[in-house]
Every structure is written in structure tokens, then in C-alpha cells.
Scaffold this motif. Structure first.
Motif, PDB file in Angstrom:
ATOM      1  N   PHE A  89       0.840  -1.190   0.000  1.00 38.48           N
ATOM      2  CA  PHE A  89       0.000   0.000   0.000  1.00 38.48           C
ATOM      3  C   PHE A  89       0.879   1.246   0.000  1.00 38.48           C
ATOM      4  O   PHE A  89       2.013   1.235   0.477  1.00 38.48           O
ATOM      5  CB  PHE A  89      -0.915   0.024   1.231  1.00 38.48           C
ATOM      6  CG  PHE A  89      -1.785  -1.192   1.355  1.00 38.48           C
ATOM      7  CD1 PHE A  89      -2.335  -1.788   0.221  1.00 38.48           C
ATOM      8  CD2 PHE A  89      -2.048  -1.747   2.587  1.00 38.48           C
ATOM      9  CE1 PHE A  89      -3.139  -2.903   0.332  1.00 38.48           C
ATOM     10  CE2 PHE A  89      -2.854  -2.881   2.706  1.00 38.48           C
ATOM     11  CZ  PHE A  89      -3.394  -3.458   1.574  1.00 38.48           C
ATOM     12  N   ARG A  90       0.348   2.322  -0.518  1.00 42.91           N
ATOM     13  CA  ARG A  90       1.080   3.586  -0.547  1.00 42.91           C
ATOM     14  C   ARG A  90       1.404   4.040   0.881  1.00 42.91           C
ATOM     15  O   ARG A  90       0.559   3.977   1.769  1.00 42.91           O
ATOM     16  CB  ARG A  90       0.235   4.649  -1.266  1.00 42.91           C
ATOM     17  CG  ARG A  90       0.870   6.044  -1.283  1.00 42.91           C
ATOM     18  CD  ARG A  90       0.084   6.950  -2.229  1.00 42.91           C
ATOM     19  NE  ARG A  90      -1.347   6.916  -1.931  1.00 42.91           N
ATOM     20  CZ  ARG A  90      -1.912   7.640  -0.981  1.00 42.91           C
ATOM     21  NH1 ARG A  90      -1.178   8.433  -0.213  1.00 42.91           N
ATOM     22  NH2 ARG A  90      -3.222   7.591  -0.787  1.00 42.91           N
ATOM     23  N   ALA A  91       2.632   4.491   1.108  1.00 39.09           N
ATOM     24  CA  ALA A  91       3.066   4.902   2.440  1.00 39.09           C
ATOM     25  C   ALA A  91       2.285   6.116   2.911  1.00 39.09           C
ATOM     26  O   ALA A  91       1.792   6.912   2.114  1.00 39.09           O
ATOM     27  CB  ALA A  91       4.551   5.212   2.438  1.00 39.09           C
ATOM     28  N   GLN A  92       2.214   6.275   4.205  1.00 38.34           N
ATOM     29  CA  GLN A  92       1.541   7.421   4.797  1.00 38.34           C
ATOM     30  C   GLN A  92       2.270   8.720   4.473  1.00 38.34           C
ATOM     31  O   GLN A  92       3.467   8.715   4.170  1.00 38.34           O
ATOM     32  CB  GLN A  92       1.527   7.267   6.325  1.00 38.34           C
ATOM     33  CG  GLN A  92       0.569   6.218   6.820  1.00 38.34           C
ATOM     34  CD  GLN A  92      -0.847   6.755   6.827  1.00 38.34           C
ATOM     35  OE1 GLN A  92      -1.442   6.900   5.770  1.00 38.34           O
ATOM     36  NE2 GLN A  92      -1.374   7.040   7.981  1.00 38.34           N
ATOM     37  N   ILE A  93       1.532   9.805   4.554  1.00 33.05           N
ATOM     38  CA  ILE A  93       2.194  11.088   4.412  1.00 33.05           C
ATOM     39  C   ILE A  93       3.114  11.271   5.605  1.00 33.05           C
ATOM     40  O   ILE A  93       2.927  10.676   6.657  1.00 33.05           O
ATOM     41  CB  ILE A  93       1.176  12.245   4.328  1.00 33.05           C
ATOM     42  CG1 ILE A  93       0.326  12.304   5.608  1.00 33.05           C
ATOM     43  CG2 ILE A  93       0.297  12.101   3.121  1.00 33.05           C
ATOM     44  CD1 ILE A  93      -0.603  13.505   5.654  1.00 33.05           C
ATOM     45  N   GLU A  94       4.133  12.093   5.447  1.00 38.31           N
ATOM     46  CA  GLU A  94       5.167  12.238   6.466  1.00 38.31           C
ATOM     47  C   GLU A  94       4.581  12.616   7.830  1.00 38.31           C
ATOM     48  O   GLU A  94       3.695  13.452   7.936  1.00 38.31           O
ATOM     49  CB  GLU A  94       6.172  13.315   6.037  1.00 38.31           C
ATOM     50  CG  GLU A  94       7.373  13.411   6.958  1.00 38.31           C
ATOM     51  CD  GLU A  94       8.389  14.404   6.437  1.00 38.31           C
ATOM     52  OE1 GLU A  94       9.355  14.679   7.165  1.00 38.31           O
ATOM     53  OE2 GLU A  94       8.217  14.885   5.306  1.00 38.31           O
ATOM     54  N   GLY A  95       5.081  11.955   8.866  1.00 44.77           N
ATOM     55  CA  GLY A  95       4.682  12.291  10.228  1.00 44.77           C
ATOM     56  C   GLY A  95       3.540  11.448  10.759  1.00 44.77           C
ATOM     57  O   GLY A  95       3.203  11.544  11.925  1.00 44.77           O
ATOM     58  N   ARG A  96       2.928  10.619   9.926  1.00 44.26           N
ATOM     59  CA  ARG A  96       1.827   9.784  10.383  1.00 44.26           C
ATOM     60  C   ARG A  96       2.281   8.333  10.564  1.00 44.26           C
ATOM     61  O   ARG A  96       3.234   7.871   9.936  1.00 44.26           O
ATOM     62  CB  ARG A  96       0.667   9.819   9.384  1.00 44.26           C
ATOM     63  CG  ARG A  96      -0.007  11.196   9.321  1.00 44.26           C
ATOM     64  CD  ARG A  96      -1.330  11.063   8.589  1.00 44.26           C
ATOM     65  NE  ARG A  96      -2.047  12.331   8.544  1.00 44.26           N
ATOM     66  CZ  ARG A  96      -3.271  12.455   8.072  1.00 44.26           C
ATOM     67  NH1 ARG A  96      -3.913  11.392   7.616  1.00 44.26           N
ATOM     68  NH2 ARG A  96      -3.865  13.626   8.037  1.00 44.26           N
ATOM     69  N   GLU A  97       1.602   7.616  11.389  1.00 51.29           N
ATOM     70  CA  GLU A  97       1.919   6.202  11.576  1.00 51.29           C
ATOM     71  C   GLU A  97       1.726   5.447  10.268  1.00 51.29           C
ATOM     72  O   GLU A  97       0.856   5.786   9.476  1.00 51.29           O
ATOM     73  CB  GLU A  97       1.030   5.595  12.655  1.00 51.29           C
ATOM     74  CG  GLU A  97       1.249   6.182  14.029  1.00 51.29           C
ATOM     75  CD  GLU A  97       0.318   5.551  15.047  1.00 51.29           C
ATOM     76  OE1 GLU A  97      -0.475   4.679  14.661  1.00 51.29           O
ATOM     77  OE2 GLU A  97       0.399   5.940  16.219  1.00 51.29           O
ATOM     78  N   LYS A  98       2.552   4.420  10.075  1.00 48.57           N
ATOM     79  CA  LYS A  98       2.486   3.659   8.835  1.00 48.57           C
ATOM     80  C   LYS A  98       1.855   2.287   9.039  1.00 48.57           C
ATOM     81  O   LYS A  98       2.169   1.337   8.332  1.00 48.57           O
ATOM     82  CB  LYS A  98       3.886   3.520   8.241  1.00 48.57           C
ATOM     83  CG  LYS A  98       4.499   4.857   7.837  1.00 48.57           C
ATOM     84  CD  LYS A  98       5.823   4.671   7.136  1.00 48.57           C
ATOM     85  CE  LYS A  98       6.393   6.025   6.698  1.00 48.57           C
ATOM     86  NZ  LYS A  98       7.671   5.867   5.970  1.00 48.57           N
ATOM     87  N   GLU A  99       0.992   2.174  10.022  1.00 46.13           N
ATOM     88  CA  GLU A  99       0.312   0.906  10.259  1.00 46.13           C
ATOM     89  C   GLU A  99      -1.084   1.168  10.793  1.00 46.13           C
ATOM     90  O   GLU A  99      -1.375   2.246  11.317  1.00 46.13           O
ATOM     91  CB  GLU A  99       1.104   0.049  11.247  1.00 46.13           C
ATOM     92  CG  GLU A  99       1.141   0.638  12.647  1.00 46.13           C
ATOM     93  CD  GLU A  99       1.885  -0.265  13.629  1.00 46.13           C
ATOM     94  OE1 GLU A  99       2.864  -0.899  13.219  1.00 46.13           O
ATOM     95  OE2 GLU A  99       1.477  -0.312  14.801  1.00 46.13           O
ATOM     96  N   LEU A 100      -1.932   0.174  10.633  1.00 45.53           N
ATOM     97  CA  LEU A 100      -3.237   0.215  11.257  1.00 45.53           C
ATOM     98  C   LEU A 100      -3.575  -1.189  11.721  1.00 45.53           C
ATOM     99  O   LEU A 100      -2.945  -2.178  11.328  1.00 45.53           O
ATOM    100  CB  LEU A 100      -4.308   0.734  10.293  1.00 45.53           C
ATOM    101  CG  LEU A 100      -4.809  -0.195   9.173  1.00 45.53           C
ATOM    102  CD1 LEU A 100      -6.219   0.202   8.773  1.00 45.53           C
ATOM    103  CD2 LEU A 100      -3.897  -0.105   7.951  1.00 45.53           C
TER     104      LEU A 100
END
Length: 357
Positions: free
Chosen positions: A187-198
Motif C-alpha cells: 500500500f502507498r506509504a503514509q504522508i510524512e509524520g503519520r503512523e504507517k500501520e493500522l
């Protein structure tokens, strides 16, 4: 039967040990041989295994009792790098039964490479494919981390152990959640500064994967295909297969194990207050345990209720809740007293809830 089981456990505990050999039962029952003759040694040994209170180390015929393991985890635990690991957790709004991890250690003990890899609240496991797992329990959560080897297969096997344990309680305990790391599954990575998992529930992953629907993630503002996560976590895509662990109504409630757990809590209570000068309270608790012994093999709800075997336990709990009672004051003055009272109430409520269903 229960007295024999907890005589073994208490002997090991009082000796600051978590292992006991069947050859040591002469010492264990030194003052109780008339009540527990040597011919019953193997029977009691097997009962500890049957009730998942211990596992056996062959050929020494030693029992390892997970409940008595050290509280401290190993100084170094395996790391689980993102992109190489699978992570499953069960979260609850109320305290999970403390014996869940002990029973899990018993079920999974063949994957323990060294007894030092197990502690009171967790265990390190490794299968023949070199897959490594760490399973830990705290008050509200049970967590499973797996990497290397056939990690999906290994996680599935460990999950089956957990489901088996949870369903024995019958009432709803916790819901399975899986970590979805965006980049790990393409999946596309999160925008900078946000967690990269759910974290998603088994139901959320399973239904979307089965129906071919994309899951819209509000946090990352993207549609996620659940096919790969469902494959990696080996989630059952059959319709209607998703439920809180413990909801399955066709699983028979293990009243024998619950009764034993209740007697175990009473036993812990006796051990804590024996030296406090409250002999009458000790006698009351021991008598309550004897009442429970009489219904150890009973599974008929009406007969259990009619026996009145739970009434003495109810009276003990009422005394524990009364700040002015001798039992309440005695328990407050000992180590882990409040925790033992909570365990007792929890065990009692499980049986009481089942009887009312």
C-alpha cells in the motif's frame, strides 16, 4: 482430587521451584500419604497435564508449572522488523483471566527450545521451519509476534491454541486484531509524520477479502485491498466465520476446568492468610473448597444450583467486599491479597454467568 493437585503445586511454590518430578511425590505427600497413597501418583500427575496446569519433560517425568515461572522476561527478546513479521493481538475491555498464558505455554511447550525462554507472562517459541514467535499477556491484551520460516503456518497454529483456550470460557473475552503495515502489503506509504500501520479485526479483513471489496482507511485516505493480508494471516473467508473469540455457542463450557480454577483461587487465599492468625477464616475457605469438590464431575446446571456448592464462595466474596470483616482486613495485609480476591471473583462470575444462561 483438587487437594492432591494443589498439594503438588504448593510444594513446588514453597520450594521456590516451577518444576517437580513424579519421583519427588514421596516428599510432596510426606504428611498426606494416607490420603494420597503412592498408587495415585501417576493419576495426579496426569490430571495436572489434563487440566493444562503443567506440561511434562520426558524422559525425566518432570512437570513444569508455568504459573510458577519467574515474573521477569529474558533480558533479550527477538526483534520483529516491519516487513518481515506478522503481529496478532487480542484486546479486551476487562482483565483477561491470568491463566490464559499459562495454558497457552502448556499447549505450545513442544516449541520451547529452552526453559529459560518461558516466563510467567510470556514465551519464546520456534518451530521446525525456523519460524520464531513471542507470545505475551498483560492485563488487557494477548499479543503474538511471528517472523522467519513458515510464519503464516506457525501463526495459524498458535492462533488455534488461543481460540481453543478462549472458547473454553464460552463468554466473550477478546477480539482478534491484525497489524497491517502499509508498505509491507504494497500500500502507498503514509504522508510524512503519520503512523504507517493500522490494526484491523478479523471480520474487517475477512469480509472485504471474501467479497472483493476495498477497505477505505480514513487515516491514510486510501482504499486497501484485503486479499494479501487475508492470505498472510490465513484468515478464514467462509461466510459467517467471524466472531468474538468465545462467542461460539456449540463449544461445551468446561465446567470442570472452571471449578478447578475456582478451587485454585480459594487455595491461594488459604495460603496467603494461613500465617495471619485467622484460623476461623481459613477453615471457612477450606470448607467452601470441599463443597466444590463434590460437584467436580457434575455438568447438569440444575443439579449444581440445587447442590448449593457455590453459596459458601458467595459468602466469602461478600466478606471480602466488607471493609469491616476479618477476612477483608487479613487479605489487605498480605502480598497480592487484592489480586487473589479479584481472581476469585472472576472465577466465580464465570460459573455464575454460565448457570444463568
Amino acid at each position: 482430587i483438587t487437594e492432591g493437585i494443589y498439594t503438588i503445586i504448593n510444594w513446588a511454590n514453597n520450594s521456590d521451584r516451577y518444576r517437580v518430578s513424579i519421583s519427588e511425590f514421596d516428599s510432596v505427600f510426606k504428611e498426606k500419604r494416607q490420603r494420597f497413597p503412592k498408587k495415585q501418583d501417576l493419576f495426579l500427575f496426569r490430571l495436572l497435564l489434563q487440566y493444562e496446569l503443567a506440561y511434562e519433560i520426558a524422559p525425566s517425568r518432570e512437570l513444569v508449572i508455568p504459573h510458577l515461572l519467574d515474573d521477569d522476561q529474558p533480558a533479550e527478546l527477538p526483534s520483529f522488523p516491519v516487513g518481515e513479521s506478522l503481529l496478532l493481538r487480542y484486546r479486551s475491555d476487562t482483565a483477561l483471566p491470568k491463566d490464559i498464558i499459562s495454558r497457552f505455554i502448556v499447549k505450545s511447550h513442544r516449541y520451547i527450545r529452552d526453559t529459560k525462554d518461558a516466563w510467567r507472562y510470556g514465551v519464546i517459541l520456534e518451530d521446525s521451519s525456523a519460524a520464531i514467535a513471542v507470545v505475551r499477556q498483560d492485563k488487557l491484551r494477548l499479543e503474538v509476534s511471528v517472523k522467519n520460516g513458515k510464519k503464516t503456518h506457525f501463526l495459524s497454529e498458535l492462533r488455534n491454541y488461543i481460540v481453543d483456550i478462549f472458547t473454553s470460557y464460552k463468554n466473550k473475552l477478546a477480539e482478534a486484531e491484525y497489524r497491517i503495515f502499509y508498505e509491507e502489503f504494497g500500500f502507498r506509504a503514509q504522508i510524512e509524520g503519520r503512523e504507517k500501520e493500522l490494526w484491523l479485526t478479523e471480520e474487517e479483513i475477512g469480509i472485504h477479502a471474501r467479497e472483493g471489496r476495498l477497505f477505505y482507511d480514513v487515516k491514510s485516505r486510501q482504499n486497501l485491498d484485503m486479499a494479501e493480508p487475508a492470505k498472510q494471516y490465513n484468515i478464514n473467508l467462509q461466510s459467517g466465520a467471524y466472531a468474538f473469540i468465545g462467542e461460539q455457542q456449540d463449544i461445551q463450557f468446561n465446567i470442570g476446568a472452571m471449578n478447578l480454577g475456582l478451587q485454585g483461587s480459594l487455595n491461594d487465599l488459604v495460603e496467603q492468610i494461613k500465617g495471619t492468625g485467622n484460623s476461623e477464616e481459613v477453615k471457612t475457605i477450606e470448607e467452601a473448597s470441599l463443597f466444590l469438590e463434590k460437584i467436580e464431575e457434575e455438568t447438569d446446571k440444575k443439579k449444581i444450583i440445587k447442590s448449593g456448592a457455590l453459596k459458601p464462595v458467595e459468602r466469602i466474596l461478600n466478606e471480602l467486599a466488607d471493609d469491616k470483616s476479618r477476612l477483608n482486613k487479613a487479605l489487605k495485609g498480605v502480598d497480592k491479597g487484592v489480586s487473589i480476591a479479584q481472581d476469585l471473583a472472576q472465577q466465580y462470575n464465570k460459573i455464575a454467568d454460565w448457570l444463568m444462561q
